[in-house]
Design an enzyme around this catalytic site. Structure first.
Site, short mmCIF file in Angstrom:
data_model
loop_
_atom_site.label_atom_id
_atom_site.label_comp_id
_atom_site.label_asym_id
_atom_site.label_seq_id
_atom_site.Cartn_x
_atom_site.Cartn_y
_atom_site.Cartn_z
N LEU A 9 0.86 -1.18 0.00
CA LEU A 9 0.00 0.00 0.00
C LEU A 9 0.89 1.23 0.00
O LEU A 9 1.81 1.33 0.81
CB LEU A 9 -0.90 0.00 1.24
CG LEU A 9 -2.02 1.02 1.27
CD1 LEU A 9 -3.03 0.74 0.16
CD2 LEU A 9 -2.73 1.00 2.61
N SER A 10 0.63 2.14 -0.93
CA SER A 10 1.43 3.38 -0.97
C SER A 10 0.76 4.44 -0.12
O SER A 10 -0.41 4.31 0.26
CB SER A 10 1.59 3.86 -2.41
OG SER A 10 0.33 4.24 -2.92
N ARG A 11 1.49 5.50 0.17
CA ARG A 11 0.93 6.61 0.95
C ARG A 11 -0.27 7.24 0.27
O ARG A 11 -1.20 7.66 0.92
CB ARG A 11 1.99 7.68 1.16
CG ARG A 11 2.71 7.52 2.46
CD ARG A 11 3.88 8.44 2.51
NE ARG A 11 4.98 7.58 2.06
CZ ARG A 11 6.14 7.98 1.64
NH1 ARG A 11 6.42 9.22 1.60
NH2 ARG A 11 7.04 7.14 1.25
N ALA A 12 -0.22 7.31 -1.06
CA ALA A 12 -1.28 7.98 -1.82
C ALA A 12 -2.60 7.23 -1.73
O ALA A 12 -3.65 7.83 -1.85
CB ALA A 12 -0.86 8.14 -3.28
N SER A 13 -2.56 5.94 -1.53
CA SER A 13 -3.78 5.11 -1.54
C SER A 13 -4.15 4.72 -0.13
O SER A 13 -3.51 3.89 0.48
CB SER A 13 -3.54 3.86 -2.40
OG SER A 13 -4.68 3.06 -2.38
#
Length: 198
Positions: A9-13
């Site tokens: 999971l990326s920060r943006a999502s």
């Protein structure tokens, strides 16, 4: 077949539908339904596949475990959790990494499955590039309308509410504000330097 689950999971999502917990659940359920042995689930949280490419702690561990024969394949919630670049998926496939998607009809164990992964990866790459273009366009629009696009506030300025009521703007600091900040900063540097030299 023994598989390693991989969740990212990326920060943006930060949507609930893509959460690490949700990804783990789907991987576990899929393994159970297909009669596969889930060896372990490895997580890369707050990690962008676009920026870090294949240089991610969790993914490196998955690759090492499969190369060492601890598992036969990696299972992901969706292919874009693993890679965002056509080149990167090619590297993983060339290494002999078998990829299975829990929610897509993808399984690189068969030649048809491998071809499908390569085709879908073109679209994942396009999506990542489109997101980057949208972010850049949004930041440019904010600059043109006198709004602060975010990030580090330049020296000599401060971020304040935008006069139009939406967002933030940059405002130059007055001379007294700058002058008041300088002695404090320089005295801290002087103290640090003295301590280092003593």
């Amino acid at each position: 077949m023994r598989v390693i689950g991989y969740a990212r999971l990326s920060r943006a999502s930060r949507e609930e539908s893509t959460s690490i917990v949700r990804q783990r659940e789907l991987i576990e359920k899929t393994c159970e339904l297909r009669g596969m042995e889930l060896v372990q689930t490895i997580v890369d949280d707050n990690v962008s596949a676009t920026r870090s490419r294949l240089d991610r702690p969790g993914l490196s561990r998955v690759r090492r475990m499969i190369a060492d024969g601890e598992a036969d394949a990696v299972m992901v919630w969706r292919l874009d959790r693993l890679v965002r670049s056509v080149v990167d998926v090619g590297v993983l496939l060339d290494e002999g990494l078998q990829i299975i998607s829990a929610t897509e009809s993808l399984d690189t164990i068969s030649p048809m499955g491998r071809a499908m992964v390569e085709i879908l990866q073109v679209f994942a790459s396009m999506e990542a590039k489109t997101i980057g273009l949208r972010v850049s366009a949004s930041q440019e629009h904010l600059r043109k309308t006198g709004r602060f696009p975010g990030g580090v506030v330049p020296y000599g300025y401060r971020a304040v509410p935008h006069p139009g009521g939406v967002g933030r703007a940059l405002e130059p600091r007055s001379r007294p504000q700058l002058s008041a900040a300088l002695p404090t900063k320089f005295s801290a540097v002087r103290r640090s330097t003295r301590r280092a030299l003593d």
